[in-house]
Design a protein around this motif. Structure first.
Motif, PDB file in Angstrom:
ATOM      1  N   ALA A   1       0.821  -1.210   0.000  1.00 35.24           N
ATOM      2  CA  ALA A   1       0.000   0.000   0.000  1.00 35.24           C
ATOM      3  C   ALA A   1       0.855   1.260   0.000  1.00 35.24           C
ATOM      4  CB  ALA A   1      -0.945  -0.006   1.199  1.00 35.24           C
ATOM      5  N   CYS A   2       1.903   1.288   0.793  1.00 38.13           N
ATOM      6  CA  CYS A   2       2.709   2.508   0.880  1.00 38.13           C
ATOM      7  C   CYS A   2       3.510   2.750  -0.393  1.00 38.13           C
ATOM      8  CB  CYS A   2       3.616   2.477   2.114  1.00 38.13           C
ATOM      9  SG  CYS A   2       4.969   1.284   2.058  1.00 38.13           S
ATOM     10  N   THR A   3       4.017   1.686  -1.020  1.00 42.59           N
ATOM     11  CA  THR A   3       4.751   1.881  -2.268  1.00 42.59           C
ATOM     12  C   THR A   3       3.830   2.333  -3.398  1.00 42.59           C
ATOM     13  OG1 THR A   3       4.518  -0.487  -2.742  1.00 42.59           O
ATOM     14  CG2 THR A   3       6.542   0.218  -1.665  1.00 42.59           C
ATOM     15  N   GLU A   4       2.620   1.788  -3.447  1.00 44.09           N
ATOM     16  CA  GLU A   4       1.673   2.205  -4.481  1.00 44.09           C
ATOM     17  C   GLU A   4       1.225   3.644  -4.267  1.00 44.09           C
ATOM     18  OE1 GLU A   4      -0.974   2.151  -7.731  1.00 44.09           O
ATOM     19  OE2 GLU A   4       0.835   1.010  -7.197  1.00 44.09           O
ATOM     20  N   ALA A   5       1.021   4.048  -3.022  1.00 47.72           N
ATOM     21  CA  ALA A   5       0.582   5.414  -2.734  1.00 47.72           C
ATOM     22  C   ALA A   5       1.632   6.427  -3.168  1.00 47.72           C
ATOM     23  CB  ALA A   5       0.277   5.559  -1.245  1.00 47.72           C
ATOM     24  N   VAL A   6       2.904   6.138  -2.898  1.00 43.39           N
ATOM     25  CA  VAL A   6       3.978   7.046  -3.336  1.00 43.39           C
ATOM     26  C   VAL A   6       4.024   7.127  -4.857  1.00 43.39           C
ATOM     27  CG1 VAL A   6       6.482   7.265  -3.468  1.00 43.39           C
ATOM     28  CG2 VAL A   6       5.396   6.835  -1.280  1.00 43.39           C
ATOM     29  N   ARG A   7       3.875   5.990  -5.514  1.00 48.32           N
ATOM     30  CA  ARG A   7       3.905   5.989  -6.976  1.00 48.32           C
ATOM     31  C   ARG A   7       2.786   6.843  -7.561  1.00 48.32           C
ATOM     32  NH1 ARG A   7       1.509   4.188 -11.137  1.00 48.32           N
ATOM     33  NH2 ARG A   7      -0.117   3.183  -9.904  1.00 48.32           N
ATOM     34  N   ARG A   8       1.577   6.709  -7.029  1.00 48.12           N
ATOM     35  CA  ARG A   8       0.452   7.498  -7.531  1.00 48.12           C
ATOM     36  C   ARG A   8       0.630   8.978  -7.232  1.00 48.12           C
ATOM     37  NH1 ARG A   8      -4.962   5.233  -5.296  1.00 48.12           N
ATOM     38  NH2 ARG A   8      -5.671   7.085  -6.442  1.00 48.12           N
ATOM     39  N   ALA A   9       1.163   9.305  -6.073  1.00 49.33           N
ATOM     40  CA  ALA A   9       1.385  10.711  -5.740  1.00 49.33           C
ATOM     41  C   ALA A   9       2.359  11.350  -6.726  1.00 49.33           C
ATOM     42  CB  ALA A   9       1.911  10.839  -4.312  1.00 49.33           C
ATOM     43  N   GLU A  10       3.412  10.640  -7.067  1.00 51.05           N
ATOM     44  CA  GLU A  10       4.385  11.193  -8.021  1.00 51.05           C
ATOM     45  C   GLU A  10       3.759  11.358  -9.399  1.00 51.05           C
ATOM     46  OE1 GLU A  10       9.079  10.745  -9.110  1.00 51.05           O
ATOM     47  OE2 GLU A  10       8.036   9.013  -8.253  1.00 51.05           O
ATOM     48  N   THR A  11       2.897  10.431  -9.789  1.00 49.66           N
ATOM     49  CA  THR A  11       2.215  10.542 -11.072  1.00 49.66           C
ATOM     50  C   THR A  11       1.345  11.796 -11.127  1.00 49.66           C
ATOM     51  OG1 THR A  11       2.183   8.133 -11.349  1.00 49.66           O
ATOM     52  CG2 THR A  11       0.608   9.398 -12.647  1.00 49.66           C
ATOM     53  N   LEU A  12       0.639  12.096 -10.030  1.00 45.85           N
ATOM     54  CA  LEU A  12      -0.217  13.277  -9.992  1.00 45.85           C
ATOM     55  C   LEU A  12       0.595  14.572 -10.082  1.00 45.85           C
ATOM     56  CD1 LEU A  12      -2.762  12.195  -7.220  1.00 45.85           C
ATOM     57  CD2 LEU A  12      -3.229  12.448  -9.662  1.00 45.85           C
ATOM     58  N   ILE A  13       1.709  14.616  -9.401  1.00 50.34           N
ATOM     59  CA  ILE A  13       2.551  15.818  -9.431  1.00 50.34           C
ATOM     60  C   ILE A  13       3.166  15.994 -10.817  1.00 50.34           C
ATOM     61  CG2 ILE A  13       4.615  16.893  -8.470  1.00 50.34           C
ATOM     62  CD1 ILE A  13       3.944  15.475  -5.816  1.00 50.34           C
TER      63      ILE A  13
END
Length: 450
Positions: free
Chosen positions: A205-217
């Protein structure tokens, strides 16, 4: 005879050598597979320690299945070595089955252990991964102010509709980063408590959340570049569209061209004045769609001009001719079905199918249609000509079948000898059988004429 017996002896020796090799393979496979079960049992224990019992269920079930089937393999091997004498065929069959079971077991265990290799490696790297998540989260938080500034700057240039897809990205990314840091903490605590399955879920969950956050930025920065590119492209498409409108005036002025020109003019007129916040993506999409539609309409009009539309009277005559030829062929075939072969029947069936398709294409019965619009005339002409051609072929093939089956004793005789004898019976029954419908009726007539 010496050569014959020598050949037989050589075959027996070769077969005995093959059987001995198969027996050795069966014994070797048994030992190797039994050892593989022991090693995989240890691997399962290690995997459960790292991942928990849930993700390792497939491997556990595979081991149970392998143990069950290997019981059969050991039983077969025992039968090979008990006190009851066995024939070579029995030994060969058992050893082949032992090899088959061992190969299946090895393949199944390979598949299940390979599926767990990556999750296990990931679980063992959990401390390293969690540290990386925290570093990435801190780095991405440093990019959030710039992303918010970019959204504000874009809001002064583009419409609210244009920004809707990215305006919430900074806030959503911040929420995801908070979730990632929280999940990383959970992963650490669950791992320390021995709750490996929950720890691994939190790690994912934490690795996926970081990946999605970077995609949004990243999407905010990408949007600014793509919006500028869309504005530049839009200017070129506007110029091209105006040129296309001028060129379209020299094309044949069909209803399709007129409609497409109207759509493109409306799209150009809808462009906002300078200084007004815009949506370059939506404007570019509308202009491109209208421009493409005009190109297609002009091309269709010019193609139609180069190939004149069939006159309605010619289309009607073509359909009537197809119906006449189809009716003639249908009547001849129906009147001599016992003599008609597969070729003629196939042609008439295909002609009738296309004739039905023609009515469907025109939306009504073609023979009853008062008018056929220009868009449908050419296809209607093509289909009706195809019907006529197939019907003509069917008639020719049917006539060929009739001629080859007709009695050859003279135009006024059904068999030469009259009703009473010899070939007359065959000829008369053949003629009436062909007309009335086949071999069954022909055989009945043969009996009647006896």
């Amino acid at each position: 005879m010496a050569g014959f017996w020598g050949s037989r002896k050589k075959e027996r020796e070769e077969l005995a050598a093959q059987d001995a090799d198969l027996a050795r393979r069966a014994q070797t496979a048994l030992v190797a597979t039994d050892e593989r079960i022991r090693v995989t049992t240890d691997e399962l224990a290690f995997a459960e320690a790292e991942l928990g019992t849930g993700p390792t269920g497939d491997l556990r079930e595979a081991l149970e299945s392998v143990r069950t089937h290997m019981g059969e393999a050991f039983h077969l091997h025992q039968l090979n070595h008990d006190e009851i004498p066995d024939t070579p065929e029995e030994l060969r069959t058992r050893n082949a089955r032992i090899v088959q079971l061992c190969e299946w077991a090895e393949e199944l265990l390979d598949d299940r252990t390979e599926a767990l290799a990556e999750p296990i490696a990931r679980a063992r790297r959990a401390p390293e991964i969690i540290a990386g998540v925290r570093r990435d989260a801190e780095r991405l938080r440093g990019r959030l102010p710039q992303a918010r500034e970019t959204v504000t700057r874009l809001g002064a240039r583009y419409s609210a509709d244009a920004l809707r897809q990215i305006e919430a990205n900074p806030a959503e990314a911040e929420q995801l980063l908070g979730f990632a840091e929280h999940s990383a903490g959970i992963a650490e605590r669950r791992r320390e408590a021995g709750q490996r399955e929950q720890a691994n879920l939190a790690l994912e969950a934490c690795t996926e959340a970081v990946r999605r956050a970077e995609t949004l930025i990243d999407a905010v920065e990408t949007y600014e570049v793509e919006a500028l590119r869309a504005e530049s492209t839009l200017a070129a498409v506007v110029e091209d569209s105006r040129g296309d409108l001028i060129a379209a005036r020299s094309a044949p002025q069909t209803a399709g061209v007129a409609e497409a020109m109207g759509e493109l003019q409306a799209a150009l007129a809808a462009l906002p004045a300078a200084g007004v916040n815009t949506d370059p993506f939506a404007q570019l999409t509308r202009l491109r769609t209208a421009n493409t539609a005009l190109d297609e309409a002009v091309a269709k009009a010019r193609e139609r001009a180069a190939r004149p539309i069939p006159d309605i009277a010619h289309v009607r005559h073509s359909i009537d001719d197809a119906d006449r030829q189809l009716a003639v062929a249908r009547d001849v075939i129906a009147g001599h079905r016992g003599w008609i072969g597969a070729d003629a029947r196939t042609r008439i069936a295909e002609a009738e199918r296309i004739r039905v398709d023609l009515d469907r294409y025109l939306g009504t019965s073609a023979s009853a249609a008062i008018d056929i619009d220009e868009d449908h005339r050419e296809q209607a002409m093509t289909m009706s000509r195809r019907v006529a051609h197939l019907a003509s072929e069917a008639l020719q093939l049917a006539q060929r079948d009739i001629d080859s089956s007709r009695p050859q004793n003279g135009p006024d005789q059904w068999g030469g000898g009259g009703w009473g004898g010899g070939r007359g019976n065959s000829g008369g029954s053949g003629l009436m059988g062909g007309i009335l419908g086949g071999l069954v009726i022909g055989s009945l007539l043969d009996g009647f004429m006896d």
